[in-house]
Design a protein around this motif. Sequence first.
Motif, PDB file in Angstrom:
ATOM      1  N   GLY A 260      39.530  42.859  36.382  1.00 39.22           N
ATOM      2  CA  GLY A 260      40.938  43.153  36.620  1.00 39.22           C
ATOM      3  C   GLY A 260      41.893  42.142  36.034  1.00 39.22           C
ATOM      4  O   GLY A 260      43.058  42.451  35.807  1.00 39.22           O
ATOM      5  N   LEU A 261      41.402  40.944  35.755  1.00 38.19           N
ATOM      6  CA  LEU A 261      42.280  39.875  35.277  1.00 38.19           C
ATOM      7  C   LEU A 261      42.483  39.881  33.770  1.00 38.19           C
ATOM      8  O   LEU A 261      43.564  39.551  33.284  1.00 38.19           O
ATOM      9  N   THR A 262      41.447  40.233  33.036  1.00 37.56           N
ATOM     10  CA  THR A 262      41.516  40.069  31.588  1.00 37.56           C
ATOM     11  C   THR A 262      40.514  40.981  30.897  1.00 37.56           C
ATOM     12  O   THR A 262      39.522  41.407  31.497  1.00 37.56           O
ATOM     13  N   ASP A 263      40.791  41.249  29.610  1.00 40.53           N
ATOM     14  CA  ASP A 263      39.853  41.988  28.770  1.00 40.53           C
ATOM     15  C   ASP A 263      39.075  41.045  27.847  1.00 40.53           C
ATOM     16  O   ASP A 263      38.186  41.490  27.121  1.00 40.53           O
ATOM     17  N   ASP A 264      39.442  39.771  27.874  1.00 36.30           N
ATOM     18  CA  ASP A 264      38.773  38.810  27.007  1.00 36.30           C
ATOM     19  C   ASP A 264      37.365  38.526  27.533  1.00 36.30           C
ATOM     20  O   ASP A 264      37.194  38.114  28.692  1.00 36.30           O
ATOM     21  N   ALA A 265      36.364  38.737  26.685  1.00 37.91           N
ATOM     22  CA  ALA A 265      34.969  38.632  27.111  1.00 37.91           C
ATOM     23  C   ALA A 265      34.622  37.223  27.584  1.00 37.91           C
ATOM     24  O   ALA A 265      33.917  37.047  28.592  1.00 37.91           O
ATOM     25  N   GLN A 266      35.100  36.216  26.873  1.00 41.09           N
ATOM     26  CA  GLN A 266      34.778  34.834  27.245  1.00 41.09           C
ATOM     27  C   GLN A 266      35.401  34.469  28.593  1.00 41.09           C
ATOM     28  O   GLN A 266      34.766  33.807  29.424  1.00 41.09           O
ATOM     29  N   THR A 267      36.629  34.907  28.807  1.00 40.64           N
ATOM     30  CA  THR A 267      37.280  34.611  30.077  1.00 40.64           C
ATOM     31  C   THR A 267      36.597  35.362  31.211  1.00 40.64           C
ATOM     32  O   THR A 267      36.404  34.813  32.310  1.00 40.64           O
TER      33      THR A 267
END
Length: 281
Positions: A260-267
Amino acid sequence: MPSHSRQKGEASSLREAAPFYLPIGDEIRIFEAAFEQSLPVLLKGPTGCGKTRFVEHMAWKLMPPAAERPASLITVACNEDLTASDLVGRYLVRGDETVWMDGPLTQAVRTGAICYLDEIVEARKDTMVLIHPLTDHRRILPIDKLNETITAHPDFMLVVSYNPGYQSVLKDLKPSTRQRFVTLEFSYPPRDKEAEIIAHESGVSMETAVDLAHLGERVRELKASGLEEGVSARLLVYAGQLIQLGLTPRQACGATVVRGLTDDAQTQEAVAELVASIFAE
């Protein structure tokens, strides 16, 4: 000075329960004082820290139902397409007639409700000009299309909010607007308070609620590493609700906090590692 003595009376027994809100500081007392003095209020704080729930709670507390007031709280979610006409009202064609329809701000001004403009800086500039006469001693709303100027009902209150960490410089509030308001700053609650909120709202045990609040703290620390927005108390409550229905904490947090927070894979991977460090399966 307008009188608000009726708020001291007992509310009707048929009235719904107050929206749950857990005070963190002196925000309730300051808001009550602003209401007594007919002063507008500005709420500053990150997404999901309780601003909207606070306004709902205060509207319930200060504005008992009244025949002349259909609603105690009128909320407008501001966006870049919101115009002054959207707030004030417009003429509509109904059959063979052209009739005037009050907008949400005009309704609140006429009937004596709290008008809550959420994320005010997202609205177009003409809306800012519109609210200025309502935020000083005049407390008036000019409606050019009707050639009318409405004096605000004694119980009318204007409340606006915005997230200073999310806005760009181009969308910040001007000092000339900011200084028209009593300002309350909101932040995420400390762990013990947030755990109490999560437990109450989701129904999970206090032990699980404390773990979720701990996760919230840890995730918010990632903002320094580039995470755009810290996890909201709302998302943590959602996670608690899923856990209460039988999902494992990792499943629940994966569906809410991680993705829910981000679409960035690393994050997402970094947040998932935090979840795993707190909730062992």
